[in-house]
Design an enzyme around this catalytic site. Structure first.
Site, PDB file in Angstrom:
ATOM      1  N   GLU A 152      19.191  -2.589  13.772  1.00  0.00           N
ATOM      2  CA  GLU A 152      19.642  -1.416  14.319  1.00  0.00           C
ATOM      3  C   GLU A 152      19.860  -0.356  13.216  1.00  0.00           C
ATOM      4  O   GLU A 152      20.386  -0.893  12.071  1.00  0.00           O
ATOM      5  CB  GLU A 152      20.860  -1.862  15.074  1.00  0.00           C
ATOM      6  CG  GLU A 152      20.271  -2.611  16.432  1.00  0.00           C
ATOM      7  CD  GLU A 152      21.559  -3.047  17.284  1.00  0.00           C
ATOM      8  OE1 GLU A 152      21.311  -2.786  18.475  1.00  0.00           O
ATOM      9  OE2 GLU A 152      22.418  -3.583  16.868  1.00  0.00           O
ATOM     10  N   ASP A 168      23.450 -10.572  19.732  1.00  0.00           N
ATOM     11  CA  ASP A 168      22.769 -11.152  20.883  1.00  0.00           C
ATOM     12  C   ASP A 168      22.237 -12.245  20.867  1.00  0.00           C
ATOM     13  O   ASP A 168      22.258 -13.163  21.782  1.00  0.00           O
ATOM     14  CB  ASP A 168      21.698 -10.140  21.423  1.00  0.00           C
ATOM     15  CG  ASP A 168      22.348  -9.021  22.211  1.00  0.00           C
ATOM     16  OD1 ASP A 168      23.524  -8.565  22.168  1.00  0.00           O
ATOM     17  OD2 ASP A 168      21.561  -8.154  22.891  1.00  0.00           O
TER      18      ASP A 168
END
Length: 399
Positions: A152, A168
């Site tokens: 990210e 996650d």
């Protein structure tokens, strides 16, 4: 925390899944620094795997606020309108480097994710609310049996923030890096030799249901370990896995005080927590109650949300971040002054975030984003530079 995110970049993954997989990204506020509209991203395939690699650059264009994808030249393409049920997204795949090779693409001013997958393209869909991200905690997700991962990042006029993430899931390993204006390179995210398998082995060997986080394909290929948040939500991890620790914390601070100093640059800003019944009340130095927390469950602890919600304010959010880190790292009993930023003190209780413990133990530099507020105490795997010359994504061996 990356600029423009209402929470740190990593919780977006969890938030996207909780909202049906729709990714919603904020728009950073540029500071006017001279950063090029696109910068090179060098992708190196050291995975040792045969077969193709596919790369995706997906996110929000900062100049317009539109969601879309970038091609390998860095050109932006807005997503078309989605549907209900979701409709297939345009093919945004970029062919990645062959084994042992590198490929350089350009990334634009985005807040988003760089996905990569091995052997098979990812299946992205569009709803009326935006892009649906893979949600592999759902056994019917079309990407469930694909080996993939993502980084990210935000690139804006103030520079580049690029991190690896395990919020996650823990899956195909990679490292990130940035080259600065002086030519020096900063990297993070590499595992120790043998670290990939060691994480899975640690979870399999941990009592209490932690082995249930490991997902394999029908052919026996290990694909990933789900985060404990998703483990609790799907039943793969017992919902009471943190109850004993939480109960002991509540008991301790019913007769003593928890002191939270959330800002390293504001040592005189302190909040004091005491438990009364099922509630921990925090007062400021004047004795006024500023916020209160119900006793959290495991989902709240692992997700740093629900009963440990952290709004973007200057009081509740910073206190909640500190509590979340203390619960996940099990430092709240051993240290009544938080945050505890000494990594040697983390994960020492028998009841702790064993997933985060296993991931951090196998990182070459000890840094990871194994839960939402793993940046408390600067434990996160993040590179940042205000004048980035080049970014790096290195796909590491699955061993």
């Amino acid at each position: 925390m990356l600029p423009g995110y209402t929470r740190p970049v990593l919780p977006l993954a969890a938030a996207a899944a909780l909202m049906g997989g729709v990714l919603v990204l904020g728009t950073p506020d540029p500071a006017g620094a001279a950063v090029a509209d696109t910068i090179p991203l060098k992708i190196t395939n050291n995975s040792g795997r045969s077969g193709p690699v596919y790369v995706y650059d997906l996110g929000t264009q900062l100049s317009s606020g539109r969601q879309g994808w970038a091609d390998e030249s860095g050109a932006f393409h807005a997503w078309p309108a989605g549907g209900n049920p979701p409709t297939p997204a345009p093919d945004a795949a970029i062919t990645g480097p062959a084994p042992g090779q590198s490929k350089t693409i350009r990334i634009p001013k985005f807040s988003g994710r760089i996905y990569f997958s091995y052997g098979q393209k990812l299946d992205f869909r569009l709803t009326t609310g935006g892009l649906v991200q893979p949600a592999v905690q759902n056994p019917s997700d079309p990407n469930r049996d694909i080996l993939f991962n993502w980084s990210e990042y935000t690139l804006n006029d103030s520079g580049l923030w690029l991190n690896s993430t395990q919020v996650d899931m823990f899956s195909a390993p990679y490292a990130v890096g940035v080259q600065r204006a002086d030519g020096s390179v900063s990297t993070t995210g590499h595992l120790k030799a043998g670290g990939y398998n060691a994480v899975f082995n640690a979870l399999r060997g941990q009592s209490g249901g932690w082995s249930g986080l490991v997902q394999t394909r029908s052919d026996g290929t290990v694909l990933r370990a789900l985060s404990p948040l998703y483990g609790v939500e799907t039943g793969a991890l017992p919902a009471n896995v943190m109850d004993d620790y939480v109960n002991r914390v509540w008991q301790k601070y019913s007769t003593s005080t928890l002191t939270v100093t959330p800002f390293t640059d504001q040592p005189n800003t302190k909040y004091f927590g005491r438990v009364s019944g099922n509630v921990m009340n925090f007062t400021n130095t004047s004795g006024a109650v500023v916020t209160s927390f119900q006793k959290p469950d495991a989902s709240s602890v692992f997700g740093c949300h629900k009963l440990l919600d952290a709004p973007n304010d200057q009081v509740r959010g910073p206190i909640s971040r500190t509590l979340c880190a203390g619960f996940n790292r099990s430092t709240l009993l051993s240290n009544p002054s938080q945050p505890d930023t000494s990594a040697a003190n983390f994960y020492q209780d028998g009841v702790t975030n064993q997933y985060a413990r296993a991931v951090h133990a196998q990182m070459a530099d000890g840094k990871a984003y194994a839960f939402a507020f793993d940046d408390v105490g600067n434990q996160e795997s993040l590179v940042h530079d205000g004048s980035p010359q080049q970014a790096y994504l290195t796909l590491d061996p699955l061993s």
